[in-house]
Design a protein around this motif. Structure first.
Motif, PDB file in Angstrom:
ATOM      1  N   GLY A   1       0.556  -1.135  -0.161  1.00 26.11           N
ATOM      2  CA  GLY A   1      -0.166  -0.123  -0.184  1.00 26.11           C
ATOM      3  C   GLY A   1       0.338   1.032  -0.016  1.00 26.11           C
ATOM      4  O   GLY A   1       0.248   2.259  -0.599  1.00 26.11           O
ATOM      5  N   PRO A   2       1.287   1.292   0.825  1.00 25.39           N
ATOM      6  CA  PRO A   2       2.959   2.473   0.971  1.00 25.39           C
ATOM      7  C   PRO A   2       3.159   2.440  -0.531  1.00 25.39           C
ATOM      8  O   PRO A   2       3.412   3.923  -0.909  1.00 25.39           O
ATOM      9  CB  PRO A   2       3.583   2.426   1.673  1.00 25.39           C
ATOM     10  CG  PRO A   2       1.966   1.606   3.305  1.00 25.39           C
ATOM     11  CD  PRO A   2       1.940   0.066   1.890  1.00 25.39           C
ATOM     12  N   LEU A   3       4.073   1.564  -0.720  1.00 27.22           N
ATOM     13  CA  LEU A   3       4.844   1.704  -2.135  1.00 27.22           C
ATOM     14  C   LEU A   3       3.812   2.151  -3.612  1.00 27.22           C
ATOM     15  O   LEU A   3       4.769   2.842  -3.801  1.00 27.22           O
ATOM     16  CB  LEU A   3       5.454   0.172  -1.709  1.00 27.22           C
ATOM     17  CG  LEU A   3       6.817   0.036  -2.869  1.00 27.22           C
ATOM     18  CD1 LEU A   3       7.292   0.827  -3.539  1.00 27.22           C
ATOM     19  CD2 LEU A   3       6.676  -1.211  -3.119  1.00 27.22           C
TER      20      LEU A   3
ATOM     21  N   ILE B   1       3.122   6.452  -2.742  1.00 24.72           N
ATOM     22  CA  ILE B   1       4.462   6.952  -3.212  1.00 24.72           C
ATOM     23  C   ILE B   1       4.892   6.514  -4.766  1.00 24.72           C
ATOM     24  O   ILE B   1       5.691   7.441  -4.824  1.00 24.72           O
ATOM     25  CB  ILE B   1       5.432   6.136  -2.455  1.00 24.72           C
ATOM     26  CG1 ILE B   1       5.961   6.472  -0.796  1.00 24.72           C
ATOM     27  CG2 ILE B   1       7.026   6.881  -2.940  1.00 24.72           C
ATOM     28  CD1 ILE B   1       6.337   5.861   0.180  1.00 24.72           C
ATOM     29  N   GLY B   2       4.561   4.996  -5.037  1.00 26.93           N
ATOM     30  CA  GLY B   2       5.129   5.120  -6.576  1.00 26.93           C
ATOM     31  C   GLY B   2       4.117   6.368  -7.566  1.00 26.93           C
ATOM     32  O   GLY B   2       4.558   6.651  -8.183  1.00 26.93           O
ATOM     33  N   ARG B   3       3.106   5.802  -6.613  1.00 25.66           N
ATOM     34  CA  ARG B   3       2.078   6.461  -8.256  1.00 25.66           C
ATOM     35  C   ARG B   3       2.234   8.422  -7.262  1.00 25.66           C
ATOM     36  O   ARG B   3       2.435   8.995  -8.696  1.00 25.66           O
ATOM     37  CB  ARG B   3       0.628   6.752  -7.497  1.00 25.66           C
ATOM     38  CG  ARG B   3      -0.400   6.907  -8.251  1.00 25.66           C
ATOM     39  CD  ARG B   3      -2.087   7.373  -7.734  1.00 25.66           C
ATOM     40  NE  ARG B   3      -1.901   5.317  -6.990  1.00 25.66           N
ATOM     41  CZ  ARG B   3      -2.283   5.556  -5.844  1.00 25.66           C
ATOM     42  NH1 ARG B   3      -2.509   5.875  -5.271  1.00 25.66           N
ATOM     43  NH2 ARG B   3      -1.910   4.116  -5.145  1.00 25.66           N
ATOM     44  N   SER B   4       2.882   8.665  -6.710  1.00 25.15           N
ATOM     45  CA  SER B   4       2.891  10.031  -6.347  1.00 25.15           C
ATOM     46  C   SER B   4       4.329  10.713  -6.858  1.00 25.15           C
ATOM     47  O   SER B   4       4.205  11.790  -7.877  1.00 25.15           O
ATOM     48  CB  SER B   4       3.391  10.846  -4.699  1.00 25.15           C
ATOM     49  OG  SER B   4       1.563   9.875  -4.050  1.00 25.15           O
TER      50      SER B   4
ATOM     51  N   ARG C   1       7.675  -1.007 -14.130  1.00 29.27           N
ATOM     52  CA  ARG C   1       7.335  -2.188 -13.469  1.00 29.27           C
ATOM     53  C   ARG C   1       7.011  -1.982 -12.402  1.00 29.27           C
ATOM     54  O   ARG C   1       6.670  -3.686 -11.360  1.00 29.27           O
ATOM     55  CB  ARG C   1       8.902  -1.827 -13.515  1.00 29.27           C
ATOM     56  CG  ARG C   1       9.818  -2.395 -14.839  1.00 29.27           C
ATOM     57  CD  ARG C   1       9.352  -3.933 -16.015  1.00 29.27           C
ATOM     58  NE  ARG C   1      10.206  -3.866 -16.812  1.00 29.27           N
ATOM     59  CZ  ARG C   1      10.956  -4.327 -17.286  1.00 29.27           C
ATOM     60  NH1 ARG C   1      12.090  -4.563 -17.028  1.00 29.27           N
ATOM     61  NH2 ARG C   1      11.075  -3.993 -18.900  1.00 29.27           N
ATOM     62  N   LEU C   2       7.431  -1.469 -11.498  1.00 31.71           N
ATOM     63  CA  LEU C   2       7.098  -1.637 -10.257  1.00 31.71           C
ATOM     64  C   LEU C   2       5.360  -1.705  -9.765  1.00 31.71           C
ATOM     65  O   LEU C   2       4.584  -2.210  -9.066  1.00 31.71           O
ATOM     66  CB  LEU C   2       7.037  -0.366  -9.341  1.00 31.71           C
ATOM     67  CG  LEU C   2       7.161   0.407  -8.151  1.00 31.71           C
ATOM     68  CD1 LEU C   2       8.250  -0.685  -7.633  1.00 31.71           C
ATOM     69  CD2 LEU C   2       7.702   1.146  -7.017  1.00 31.71           C
TER      70      LEU C   2
END
Length: 148
Positions: free
Chosen positions: A42-44, A47-50, A108-109
């Motif tokens: 969830g946090p990853l 953060i990745g989306r941001s 990829r993430l």
């Protein structure tokens, strides 16, 4: 017009520094922590989306401000025939590579994190973000050479 150019140059430099700094932080801190299992999906994902959103916005701002500054300071002959012009062209190419590496790494993430995986997608994206961080450093070095 000088005031507008000064404001645009300031925005250009600040956005570039924030963009490269966020990519370096993501590559150096966030992804290694995720790869080690210290972050949940969830946090990853958040953060990745941001980072992706911020990167896209930064790329647009850099394109607009840099395009204006280049258009007011350089002719085609100066871009291709002078050292400073060549540095500007190099910065444009590095900017394109940085944008592409962040987009591919983010993709990829997202592919793995959407399946609630963390370690594997972080490992898959890490090389792209490390490459983007290296390109960001090259951008700063090129900018320094341009100013010198």
């Amino acid at each position: 017009m000088a005031l507008v150019d000064t404001a645009l140059a300031t925005v250009h430099l600040l956005v570039g520094a924030l963009w490269v700094g966020s990519v370096v932080f993501f590559a150096g801190v966030v992804l290694p922590a995720a790869r080690a299992g210290e972050l949940n999906a969830g946090p990853l994902e958040s953060i990745g989306r941001s980072l992706t959103r911020g990167s896209r916005l930064a790329a647009l701002v850099m394109f607009l401000t840099g395009g204006h500054l280049t258009g007011t300071r350089y002719t085609v002959a100066r871009l291709t025939g002078t050292t400073n012009g060549n540095l500007v062209v190099a910065m444009l190419l590095l900017w394109l590579v940085l944008t592409a590496l962040v987009e591919v790494g983010s993709s990829r993430l997202r592919d793995g994190v959407s399946q609630r995986k963390v370690r594997e997608p972080a490992a898959n994206a890490l090389g792209f973000f490390r490459g983007a961080a290296a390109v960001g450093v090259l951008l700063f070095l090129t900018a320094g050479a341009l100013v010198a």
